[in-house]
Scaffold this motif. Structure first.
Motif, PDB file in Angstrom:
ATOM      1  N   ASN A   1       0.989  -0.999   0.134  1.00 52.64           N
ATOM      2  CA  ASN A   1       0.051  -0.107   0.060  1.00 52.64           C
ATOM      3  C   ASN A   1       0.852   1.167  -0.046  1.00 52.64           C
ATOM      4  O   ASN A   1       0.429   2.271   0.026  1.00 52.64           O
ATOM      5  CB  ASN A   1      -1.059  -0.022   1.022  1.00 52.64           C
ATOM      6  CG  ASN A   1      -0.252  -0.083   2.693  1.00 52.64           C
ATOM      7  OD1 ASN A   1       1.087   0.106   2.661  1.00 52.64           O
ATOM      8  ND2 ASN A   1      -0.978  -0.414   3.410  1.00 52.64           N
ATOM      9  N   THR A   2       2.387   0.941  -0.143  1.00 51.30           N
ATOM     10  CA  THR A   2       2.981   2.354  -0.174  1.00 51.30           C
ATOM     11  C   THR A   2       4.446   1.885  -0.743  1.00 51.30           C
ATOM     12  O   THR A   2       4.565   0.932  -1.150  1.00 51.30           O
ATOM     13  CB  THR A   2       3.194   2.674   1.303  1.00 51.30           C
ATOM     14  OG1 THR A   2       4.063   4.034   1.124  1.00 51.30           O
ATOM     15  CG2 THR A   2       4.249   1.582   1.931  1.00 51.30           C
ATOM     16  N   GLN A   3       5.026   2.896  -1.285  1.00 51.16           N
ATOM     17  CA  GLN A   3       6.418   2.840  -1.584  1.00 51.16           C
ATOM     18  C   GLN A   3       7.316   3.661  -0.709  1.00 51.16           C
ATOM     19  O   GLN A   3       6.966   4.408   0.159  1.00 51.16           O
ATOM     20  CB  GLN A   3       6.922   3.403  -3.032  1.00 51.16           C
ATOM     21  CG  GLN A   3       6.117   2.600  -4.105  1.00 51.16           C
ATOM     22  CD  GLN A   3       6.844   2.973  -5.490  1.00 51.16           C
ATOM     23  OE1 GLN A   3       7.909   3.336  -5.558  1.00 51.16           O
ATOM     24  NE2 GLN A   3       6.095   2.670  -6.749  1.00 51.16           N
ATOM     25  N   ALA A   4       8.608   2.991  -0.439  1.00 50.33           N
ATOM     26  CA  ALA A   4       9.394   3.646   0.409  1.00 50.33           C
ATOM     27  C   ALA A   4       9.800   4.926  -0.044  1.00 50.33           C
ATOM     28  O   ALA A   4       9.616   5.287  -1.203  1.00 50.33           O
ATOM     29  CB  ALA A   4      10.750   2.846   0.497  1.00 50.33           C
ATOM     30  N   GLU A   5       9.747   5.878   0.993  1.00 49.04           N
ATOM     31  CA  GLU A   5      10.157   7.345   0.457  1.00 49.04           C
ATOM     32  C   GLU A   5      11.296   7.829   0.709  1.00 49.04           C
ATOM     33  O   GLU A   5      12.199   7.405   1.507  1.00 49.04           O
ATOM     34  CB  GLU A   5       9.360   8.317   1.406  1.00 49.04           C
ATOM     35  CG  GLU A   5       7.844   8.375   1.376  1.00 49.04           C
ATOM     36  CD  GLU A   5       7.099   9.123   2.513  1.00 49.04           C
ATOM     37  OE1 GLU A   5       7.669   9.579   3.169  1.00 49.04           O
ATOM     38  OE2 GLU A   5       6.119   9.548   1.868  1.00 49.04           O
TER      39      GLU A   5
END
Lengths: 234, 234, 234, 234
Positions: free
Chosen positions: D85-89
């Motif tokens: 549900n996300t990509q690393a920032e």
């Protein structure tokens, strides 16, 4: 150094609950945690320093020095409290600190994390309502019976992260947030959170000092509001 | 690499005091430290590089190359001076560098950290006043006797952080800040800090060269002010 | 992973000089390094990846994929060239990469680092002048004899950092920058740097292809300038 | 902690292909991956946490808690899907996560990485076209036969980085991007990508549910467009 936990002693915990009480919205968790430490007889057993804390020292009255710090307290009611005057800054620092704390308390037998905080509202009329969320259905049902509804939206900072990383480590998690306007330290919201938390964890706590703080804050508030009204009258 | 301390030699210190003299407000600590190194006969024993320093090289007159660096000097008066042409940038870099330096000097027998700096004021009339803060009551009382009052507010950068992290490592800490307008390198403030520090640590130091620098700076200053006044007169 | 050097082979170097040729002002170092690799018969022996490179892939004509990368080439003239299509971003990434590269080449016998680049000017009239700086007097004197003067100001990025960190590791360092307006890739400045570098390091190099590139660029430039003049005429 | 992969089980893969399906432009890869997991019978075998994910918890309806997470699924068609549900920032977080995932799947026998995503367009008329890129000529030719052309420009985030770091680890890589306006989750683009990917990898997949989602989205879209037209009519 990244995140450094210095143990002062190792309390003999059984199956302690970790309660998070770091500064955040309306200082709700912070005030509640400070009150718990005082009233439950919490004893500091660990000091946490992180390179994601701010790089300064604060002075206190009379020339003393305070530094950004987090601390762990153990209360005889088998409760561990994460208290402090700051949160780590930045995602990396937050993850590191929460991860280290969770690993330590897990080793001490901890199976549940309870986080607290404020729930921002434009206006809070009457008693601030308390909302909850939990990482499993059983815990959620217990929590809902004691408060006014469930949290909608994101839970920021350590209060949210401890739940998520706790899950990764196999710890249950529950969160209680009280309504606050987040424009001043809010003992009234802290009081409501504490009422629910004490019932949820099943400990007795003398809330009279906190009630007094609420009374004093509200008197001050009414006065300011009165002045504002008077000002507006002209 | 993060933070790298290269030892040139290991001085035989007894119970040295670490004195911080990195660039900061009005370059007060930096000027004072440079003067101490010269007058006390400090000897460089360690070179510190950090990946939180800026990533460039500076050229000096004639085509030489200078790089961002911090250094440790040992003075026969059993004083270790942290000197340099930069501070680490960002919280992480500051913590890492201070942590490494403190661990090194602790191994050398150090039990006390003394930090210096400027205390920003809109206007400094007459002799810049010197203010103090300390991590324990005993040290604070000693310090107060020698200066004009206590610090109110935050102590930023290495000057603050070394006190806080020193506390974590069991080192006492004291800080002296002199009033400065922080609009130019301020030898006058450095002079006042040095007077207090030399009395506090009990060493003799020839301040004549620094006094000369103060005199020259002030002459220049008066001239500029005179011109300004003349300009304002028309 | 931070910074990862994958060795393809280990060349038998004797006392190689490390020559830096990463992208920077006017792509001066990059163009010069590419030309050196081609003309001196450089052979790629290491591929460098850093988590401080940008997180994307570039496509090339026809659907191929290029990624941000640095590479090391060994030339039979006992020269190691650091070449690539990017520099690490941020101080931490730059320090890490330069540090790893320097440690590797030091193990291969390297005792000197030579960095190249552009020297920004508002206007460059005639032949771009080449300026130098060095980490010790002997090297500086040699360098000055071959170019137009010394560098005044900071040397940014890998070109500066390799000198500073090289010094920490006991390597000599010298830098040559050619004047460039830094508004387009500048083969003319690269040509001038290469002339000086080849004399300094004592290798023969066929510069005819680079001279051709300069000629073509300048023709284009004159045409554009002519148009501009014509435009201005109305 | 940086990047932490918790293995739930170790599937017996043969020579699995890694398919990337993280959130990005138009959620194209994310929707396609979710559909693959459901229709191919994917089984979660690893949970990935990174200190470069955002530091919060999200609540779901009814008071449950969801946290930023990436996951690996194994499908019996010998396909590993990276879903989340996300990509690393930030660059550092992206490199770390992609690197760890690639090292894990390489150990499981993986020799090829396939990444998906959206290709931003001002307007997408009719069927969204699908474009490809690949890290070697053979793969590129296979890919081109199945789609509408090659990608021009950069491939951002995990979709690009997995190809580049895969190359470093000796894995082949191919990327398919479908045209999207990137103003809403785009099942139509996901459908086109999936058609190409299933043909490329040679698996059968029931696309009817995705087609239904496309139909519903487009009905909604037409209605909105109709309203807009009506609004513009007045």
């Amino acid at each position: 150094m990244t995140c450094l936990i210095r143990l002062l002693e190792m309390p003999e915990a059984r199956e302690p609950v970790l309660v998070e009480g770091l500064p955040g919205m309306g200082f709700v968790a912070n005030i509640a945690a400070m009150h718990m430490i005082k009233e439950l007889g919490g004893r500091k057993f660990a000091v946490i320093t992180s390179s994601s804390f701010q790089d300064f020292a604060m002075t206190v009255e009379g020339g003393g020095i305070r530094t950004p710090v987090n601390e762990l307290y153990y209360c005889p009611q088998d409760i561990i409290i994460l208290y402090g005057n700051t949160q780590a800054e930045g995602s990396l620092g937050q993850y590191e600190l929460c991860w280290e704390v969770l690993n330590l308390v897990k080793k001490m037998g901890c199976k549940m994390v309870l986080t607290m905080g404020g729930y921002r509202r434009e206006r809070v009329l009457g008693r601030p309502r308390v909302y909850c969320a939990a990482t499993n259905q059983g815990l959620l049902e217990e929590a809902r019976r004691l408060c006014d509804g469930v949290i909608v939206g994101n839970i920021y900072g350590a209060a949210g992260l401890l739940l998520g990383l706790g899950k990764v480590l196999g710890l249950e998690g529950v969160c209680f947030l009280a309504e606050t306007m987040d424009i001043y330290p809010d003992p009234r919201a802290a009081l409501e959170v504490l009422k629910v938390v004490s019932r949820f964890l099943g400990f007795e706590i003398d809330l009279s000092k906190l009630e007094e703080a609420v009374f004093l804050t509200e008197e001050l508030w009414k006065e300011l509001a009165g002045e504002e009204r008077r000002e507006k009258a002209f």
